[in-house]
Enzyme design. Structure first.
Site, PDB file in Angstrom:
ATOM      1  CG  ASP A   1      -1.733  -1.247   1.336  1.00 14.99           C
ATOM      2  OD1 ASP A   1      -2.221  -1.721   0.303  1.00 14.99           O
ATOM      3  OD2 ASP A   1      -1.848  -1.775   2.455  1.00 14.99           O
TER       4      ASP A   1
ATOM      5  CE  LYS B   1       3.178  -2.710  -4.924  1.00 16.57           C
ATOM      6  NZ  LYS B   1       2.799  -2.671  -3.530  1.00 16.57           N
TER       7      LYS B   1
ATOM      8  N   GLY C   1      -4.390  -4.666  -4.562  1.00 13.99           N
ATOM      9  CA  GLY C   1      -5.398  -3.798  -5.173  1.00 13.99           C
ATOM     10  C   GLY C   1      -4.797  -2.448  -5.414  1.00 13.99           C
ATOM     11  CG  HIS C   2      -2.808  -0.998  -8.498  1.00 12.98           C
ATOM     12  ND1 HIS C   2      -1.998  -2.081  -8.589  1.00 12.98           N
ATOM     13  CD2 HIS C   2      -3.176  -0.681  -9.742  1.00 12.98           C
ATOM     14  CE1 HIS C   2      -1.880  -2.412  -9.855  1.00 12.98           C
ATOM     15  NE2 HIS C   2      -2.589  -1.580 -10.574  1.00 12.98           N
TER      16      HIS C   2
ATOM     17  CD  GLN D   1       0.641  -9.236  -2.226  1.00 12.19           C
ATOM     18  OE1 GLN D   1       1.413  -9.918  -2.852  1.00 12.19           O
ATOM     19  NE2 GLN D   1      -0.587  -9.019  -2.643  1.00 12.19           N
TER      20      GLN D   1
HETATM   21  P1  IMP Z   1      -2.961 -12.808   2.187  1.00 13.02           P
HETATM   22  O1  IMP Z   1      -1.941 -12.363   1.177  1.00 13.02           O
HETATM   23  O2  IMP Z   1      -4.377 -12.513   1.765  1.00 13.02           O
HETATM   24  O3  IMP Z   1      -2.771 -14.233   2.594  1.00 13.02           O
HETATM   25  O4  IMP Z   1      -2.737 -11.953   3.530  1.00 13.02           O
HETATM   26  C1  IMP Z   1      -1.557 -12.076   4.313  1.00 13.02           C
HETATM   27  C2  IMP Z   1      -1.135 -10.719   4.859  1.00 13.02           C
HETATM   28  O5  IMP Z   1      -0.708  -9.885   3.784  1.00 13.02           O
HETATM   29  C3  IMP Z   1      -2.250  -9.939   5.552  1.00 13.02           C
HETATM   30  O6  IMP Z   1      -1.678  -9.203   6.619  1.00 13.02           O
HETATM   31  C4  IMP Z   1      -2.756  -9.003   4.480  1.00 13.02           C
HETATM   32  O7  IMP Z   1      -3.368  -7.857   5.020  1.00 13.02           O
HETATM   33  C5  IMP Z   1      -1.449  -8.670   3.779  1.00 13.02           C
HETATM   34  N1  IMP Z   1      -1.638  -8.277   2.377  1.00 13.02           N
HETATM   35  C6  IMP Z   1      -1.887  -9.080   1.334  1.00 13.02           C
HETATM   36  N2  IMP Z   1      -1.966  -8.379   0.193  1.00 13.02           N
HETATM   37  C7  IMP Z   1      -1.738  -7.101   0.529  1.00 13.02           C
HETATM   38  C8  IMP Z   1      -1.640  -5.891  -0.240  1.00 13.02           C
HETATM   39  O8  IMP Z   1      -1.752  -5.860  -1.470  1.00 13.02           O
HETATM   40  N3  IMP Z   1      -1.396  -4.764   0.480  1.00 13.02           N
HETATM   41  C9  IMP Z   1      -1.199  -4.780   1.827  1.00 13.02           C
HETATM   42  N4  IMP Z   1      -1.266  -5.869   2.559  1.00 13.02           N
HETATM   43  C10 IMP Z   1      -1.525  -7.035   1.922  1.00 13.02           C
END
Ligand code: IMP
Length: 436
Positions: free
Chosen positions: A16, A19, A43-44, A233
């Site tokens: 977040d 990017k 998500g963006h 991420q």
């Molecule tokens: P997962 O990727 O859905 O398994 O989530 C694992 C961890 O990564 C959690 O803390 C989510 O909030 C975080 N996370 C996953 N994708 C994103 C992203 O695109 N931005 C920020 N945090 C993310």
């Protein structure tokens, strides 16, 4: 702004960082745009002449008619999400075909059972849940490692439906064991006819775009084409080097790009680490500089810090330099893009974490992202002079208030990597490049 050769954009923290904006800008001069990790957990938002879009999967390169956008083999691919993004784009007159979108046949498919297992696992974890996005990411990568995954290339096989049914049979057994509360929703999610109908429809749309991107990537790289790697991420969510178990299940940095493309560090000009001017995190896990009171609330409101995928409020705090130094090390990052500096315009006080103390020892760099260490580390702050006039709306970095310029300089001097890009607003033109 044009980048030459192969460059990748990644996030230095927990995602977040903003990017999307740079990927959008750089993709206009790219020949190939490669999304290399994660899935619909990311998500963006992109705002341009076609309208406003919230993407989870489609690479931003899709708006450059001369670029080929690639979803690499290491992406957790949800065909249903992808189809809905393609449909939305087509409705807004963006052309999408095999000419500008290539989906790796090696990408593993998110199935409804992955989403069911993600939710059940989180429920079972109770208070120590990871706080996942609920998009099935962990279970998908687990199945990949267990070598039972279903891949996009399987969609093209005559026996695709047999493969789904075989997998469905044993996933149902697994889910019935996990479903200790006996929620009946999982029966609905795993309805055979619905799954087959959904995947038949998705295949209609996606089949022409499925193929092997590797030779195309290698040829482009040898010919000196502009290749842009789009990470999702952030470094601190890396499955191996992040704050395990509070991590995602892929590699958001240069390692992820290498796995996805077969290109290595020597092939890459710039690894741009996008760093927010303050710290945020969504989901559980340690965050040494988190501010739980009014100051954190103010950062959240000014920065509109709510998750793009789940809408969850993000945890906010001051910029964490020990964590940044760690990310630069593990990410092979040689250029920083600093975002949202304008949000600090509205703060009465600005601090920055210069180092940690842990068991009476000083740590300038996070020595490990071990969750326990990080939870115990005490952040030590330096108060930075705040600026009296806003950075927002300023068109040149040299016209920034002196204190804001000092803030940027302090960061780059402290971490030893140049801040080559500074963003002071959400619009595409609210950004300065210090790249020669
Ligand atoms: P997962 O990727 O859905 O398994 O989530 C694992 C961890 O990564 C959690 O803390 C989510 O909030 C975080 N996370 C996953 N994708 C994103 C992203 O695109 N931005 C920020 N945090 C993310």
């Amino acid at each position: 702004m044009k980048l030459k050769g192969t460059n990748i954009v990644i996030d230095t923290a927990w995602g977040d960082s903003g990017k999307g904006k740079f990927v959008d800008v750089f993709s206009h001069s790219a020949d190939l745009v490669v999304r290399f990790n994660g899935g619909a957990n990311a998500g963006h938002t992109v705002v341009n002449d076609y309208g406003e879009f919230k993407f989870h999967l489609i690479p931003t390169g899709i708006f450059n008619p001369n670029a080929l956008s690639i979803l690499a083999g290491s992406v957790a691919l949800s065909p249903l999400t992808l189809v809905s993004e393609i449909e939305e784009l087509r409705k807004k007159s963006v052309k999408i075909s095999e000419k500008n979108l290539l989906i790796s046949e090696y990408a593993h498919i998110i199935m409804p059972w992955h989403i069911a297992r993600d939710t059940l696992r989180e429920t079972a974890r109770g208070a120590s849940k990871v706080g996942t996005t609920g998009r099935g990411i962990g279970p998908l990568y687990a199945d990949r490692t267990e070598r039972i995954g279903v891949r996009m290339g399987d969609m093209l096989r005559e026996n695709f439906e047999e493969i789904i049914l075989r997998e469905l049979a044993w996933q149902k057994q697994l889910i019935s064991i996990m479903n200790v509360n006996n929620d009946d929703i999982y029966g609905e999610m795993l309805d055979k006819d619905k799954i087959l109908a959904d995947f038949r429809a998705a295949k209609e749309v996606l089949a022409p775009m499925i193929g092997n991107p590797l030779p195309i990537i290698w040829k482009a790289q040898k010919e000196g084409a502009n290749i842009l790697g789009e990470g999702a991420q952030g470094m601190l969510l890396d499955i191996d080097l992040g704050t395990y178990p509070y991590v995602t299940s892929s590699h958001p940095g240069i390692t992820g790009f290498s796995i996805a493309t077969g290109l290595q560090q020597n092939d890459i000009q710039r690894v741009i680490g996008v760093t927010k001017a303050y710290q945020t995190r969504v989901g559980s896990g340690p965050m040494p500089t988190e501010l739980t009171g009014k100051v954190g609330d103010k950062l959240r409101e000014l920065g509109n810090e709510y998750g793009a995928t789940t809408g969850r409020p993000r945890r906010c705090g001051w910029l964490d330099l020990p964590a940044l130094r760690y990310s630069l090390q593990i990410g092979g990052i040689n250029s920083i893009a600093l975002t949202k500096i304008d949000i600090l315009d509205g703060m009465d006080e600005i601090k920055i974490c210069t180092h940690y103390e842990h068991n009476s020892r000083r740590y300038d760099t996070l020595p490990t992202a071990d969750a326990e260490f990080m939870a115990e580390a005490k952040p030590i702050y330096k108060t930075m002079p705040r600026w009296q006039s806003p950075t927002e709306g300023i068109k040149n970095f040299i016209d920034f208030p002196k204190e804001a310029q000092k803030y940027v300089k302090f960061i780059e001097d402290s971490v030893g990597v140049k801040v080559e890009i500074i963003s002071n607003g959400p619009a595409r033109n609210e950004v300065f490049y210090r790249i020669e």
